[in-house]
Design an enzyme around this catalytic site. Structure first.
Site, mmCIF file in Angstrom:
data_model
loop_
_atom_site.group_PDB
_atom_site.id
_atom_site.type_symbol
_atom_site.label_atom_id
_atom_site.label_comp_id
_atom_site.label_asym_id
_atom_site.label_seq_id
_atom_site.Cartn_x
_atom_site.Cartn_y
_atom_site.Cartn_z
ATOM 1 N N HIS A 41 0.838 -1.205 0.000
ATOM 2 C CA HIS A 41 0.000 0.000 0.000
ATOM 3 C C HIS A 41 0.875 1.258 0.000
ATOM 4 C CE1 HIS A 41 -3.610 2.371 1.375
ATOM 5 N NE2 HIS A 41 -2.637 3.135 1.863
ATOM 6 N N GLU A 42 1.831 1.306 0.902
ATOM 7 C CA GLU A 42 2.686 2.501 1.024
ATOM 8 C C GLU A 42 3.648 2.632 -0.140
ATOM 9 O OE1 GLU A 42 2.114 4.805 3.134
ATOM 10 O OE2 GLU A 42 0.564 3.654 4.159
ATOM 11 N N HIS B 53 1.877 4.604 -2.741
ATOM 12 C CA HIS B 53 1.939 6.051 -2.486
ATOM 13 C C HIS B 53 3.302 6.620 -2.879
ATOM 14 C CE1 HIS B 53 -1.908 6.399 -0.598
ATOM 15 N NE2 HIS B 53 -1.626 5.643 0.453
#
Length: 480
Positions: A136-137, A140
């Site tokens: 997920h990160e 980003h």
């Protein structure tokens, strides 16, 4: 309660050890230098690790095939918008059903090791949640580089029983780019989680084909373990392949469970024979009612069982017959007219109470196993899997472990994607909502203060909606 004590005890010991090392003169300086040099910080119920070592890797990934990355994260914006709408609808429907029904249906379930996650599966939980958070990160971070936003660093944390990750972006760069570019960054995390779900489902679906060189499926339910409390302990062995249960064909684990469920939903079936065979093999010398069940075998060997019979000529009674040969009849029956063939046909039923069944379990190797008792006890005490190994040197548990890992990965990554896009304070949905409103409503609501007010109203409602669902889930979990 024991799980809470274990978690609190672990963090208490860690906190005390950290305090002692920081204040012990001999090791204090070295310990603090170690923590500082490695970016580790400890606080109450939380450990954090922060590093800048991945910044160069993020930069390289963010510069790779700029057009494809632009397309990739643009699709992520669309997925993020759909997830935001879906999350609000799902949480609203769940809350509505909770008030409309006495027993609410749970959609949002807090994952609690030792409560609704067995300690034997905690490793799957920690590993898949960490992978989901890191992926997920990374989404980003790579999207931020693609949109010319500097990445300051990357970190991971472990809070109470929940592992996670975070990425530190340069805020001044983030606030000056256009709302659409911001959306590509804010939605990149949940988009990566959605991709992880799709990949996990694909591998889960293809797993039997991937493992076909070393494991086969569809040839029966393979026994993984038999609890010592099981009535069939010692009769059914680890590695046995069950082909049939109660006349129901078993090809996999799902069939095994379905066949057991069928035994509970239907009356005990009988077995076809003839009156001559019943008379010849009957060893009963009389009987008596043992509670609700008539016992006509009394002190006979365990190989015999008491059957209630009824013939075409309307003869009725009880007979103590050899169980194994009687149950080998190819014809099952409910009444005598179900039986074909010459002679005075008889339908014999085991003399049992309503909750018990006499089951014949057929294995690929070895003699059949006869089981008398509650079928649910058989289901709870015998663990089966779908995969049969081609070589005895291979571990039996490997396919089951891979399946369990993929199931946890799909579940937790999907939950992370859905919940992060709820328009709620402190989640990705908060920043995505501001960017969505700025991108779509600037023409209709030109004043920034008005747009911010609209966003804050939506965020307040979204936060209350999520909080209500969490309270509902905790209440439901506590009432189990």
């Amino acid at each position: 309660m024991s799980s809470i004590v274990l978690v609190v005890g672990f963090w208490t010991i860690l906190f005390i050890c950290n305090a002692l090392l920081k204040n012990y003169r001999k090791y204090s300086r070295k310990y603090k230098e170690f923590l500082e040099n490695n970016g580790i910080s400890l606080s109450l119920f939380q450990v954090r690790w922060y590093t800048t070592r991945f910044n160069r890797s993020f930069f390289k990934f963010g510069q790779f095939q700029p057009y494809l990355l632009h397309l990739w994260f643009s699709v992520g914006v669309l997925v993020g918008a759909l997830l935001m709408v879906a999350s609000v609808l799902i949480l609203s429907v769940t809350l509505f059903k909770a008030f409309a029904k006495d027993v609410p249906e749970q959609v949002l379930t807090p994952v609690m090791p030792g409560v609704n996650v067995p300690w034997s599966q905690v490793l799957y939980y920690l590993l898949t949640l960490t992978i989901s958070g890191v992926f997920h990160e990374f989404g980003h971070a790579i999207s931020a580089v693609r949109e010319q936003v500097r990445v300051n660093g990357f970190g991971m944390f472990f809070m109470a029983v929940y592992p996670g990750a975070f990425v530190d972006l340069y805020t001044e760069h983030l606030t000056v780019i256009s709302p659409l570019r911001q959306l590509r960054i804010y939605c990149a995390g949940v988009w990566h989680n959605a991709v992880l779900v799709l990949v996990g489902l694909l591998i889960l679906w293809c797993l039997p084909y991937i493992l076909v060189p070393v494991y086969v499926t569809g040839q029966g339910a393979v026994v993984l373990n038999v609890l010592k409390e099981s009535p069939v302990y010692g009769s059914i062995q680890r590695g046995d392949t069950v082909l049939s249960l109660y006349g129901c064909q078993v090809y996999n684990k799902q069939n095994w469970n379905d066949c057991i469920s069928r035994t509970l939903s239907t009356p005990q079936h009988g077995y076809c024979t003839d009156m001559l065979t019943v008379t010849r093999k009957n060893s009963s010398q009389g009987g008596f009612y043992n509670g609700e069940v008539y016992d006509c075998c009394q002190n006979s060997t365990s190989s015999r069982f008491c059957f209630k019979y009824q013939s075409l000529s309307h003869l009725k009674g009880y007979a103590c017959l050899p169980a194994r040969s009687t149950m080998q009849s190819r014809q099952l029956c409910g009444i005598p007219t179900d039986c074909d063939g010459p002679g005075d046909k008889v339908c014999v039923h085991p003399s049992l109470d309503n909750s018990s069944r006499l089951l014949r379990i057929i294995r690929s190797k070895g003699s059949d196993v006869l089981y008398v008792g509650d079928p649910l006890l058989l289901q709870y005490t015998v663990g089966v899997i779908n995969y049969q190994r081609r070589n005895t040197l291979l571990p039996m548990e490997l396919p089951n472990m891979v399946e369990m890992f993929l199931i946890y990965l799909v579940s937790l990554s999907g939950a992370l994607a859905l919940l992060n896009m709820v328009p709620c304070y402190s989640l990705d949905g908060q920043w995505a909502l501001f960017a969505f409103v700025d991108h779509t409503l600037t023409t209709y609501i030109p004043h920034e203060d008005q747009r911010n007010m609209l966003c804050n109203v939506i965020l307040t409602l979204g936060t209350l909606l999520l909080a209500a669902n969490i309270m509902l889930a905790l209440w439901t979990l506590g009432s189990i």
